[in-house]
Design a protein around this motif. Sequence first.
Motif, PDB file in Angstrom:
ATOM      1  N   ASP A  60     -14.815  30.363 -37.410  1.00  0.00           N
ATOM      2  CA  ASP A  60     -14.007  30.039 -38.583  1.00  0.00           C
ATOM      3  C   ASP A  60     -14.588  30.677 -39.846  1.00  0.00           C
ATOM      4  O   ASP A  60     -13.851  31.236 -40.662  1.00  0.00           O
ATOM      5  N   ARG A  74      -4.007  33.110 -43.129  1.00  0.00           N
ATOM      6  CA  ARG A  74      -3.728  31.938 -42.301  1.00  0.00           C
ATOM      7  C   ARG A  74      -2.241  31.890 -42.049  1.00  0.00           C
ATOM      8  O   ARG A  74      -1.430  32.201 -42.922  1.00  0.00           O
ATOM      9  N   ASP A  83      -3.985  26.346 -37.854  1.00  0.00           N
ATOM     10  CA  ASP A  83      -5.315  26.852 -37.520  1.00  0.00           C
ATOM     11  C   ASP A  83      -5.230  28.249 -36.906  1.00  0.00           C
ATOM     12  O   ASP A  83      -6.170  28.725 -36.292  1.00  0.00           O
TER      13      ASP A  83
END
Length: 126
Positions: A60, A74, A83
């Motif tokens: 991440d 994103r 996510d």
Amino acid sequence: MLHDSVPVYRRAQRAWVCSPFRVALLQAMQFQGIPLGKISGLAGVQAGYTQRPLPEMLADQELMWLIQVGLLRREVDGQGITDSYRLAPLGRQLLQDLEKGEIPEGIPASWIDHLQNLLTRWHLLP
């Protein structure tokens, strides 16, 4: 090259070369968002996205850095940010250059590249 300046493109290119990810990840991201769970851990290695298993938190962090330099974004759905990650326009340009062979694939980043990337990251921290 897109409308981005040469220093912006070089910074993004350096960030990519110093990242633990492989071109297969960019290629997959050009068509759909890829969730963090498919990038991190053993799943990322099996999919050809990473060279070694990455803990989710490290994956991440690395993906967020690629967002900051403009390669990724994103993915958003009707309920907000997900996510999953997708290519940004600068990422599409980098992928095209990689596929054309204008940027050599598989050559490890030099220690100078890693140092410049680290200093840029440190300087751009919020």
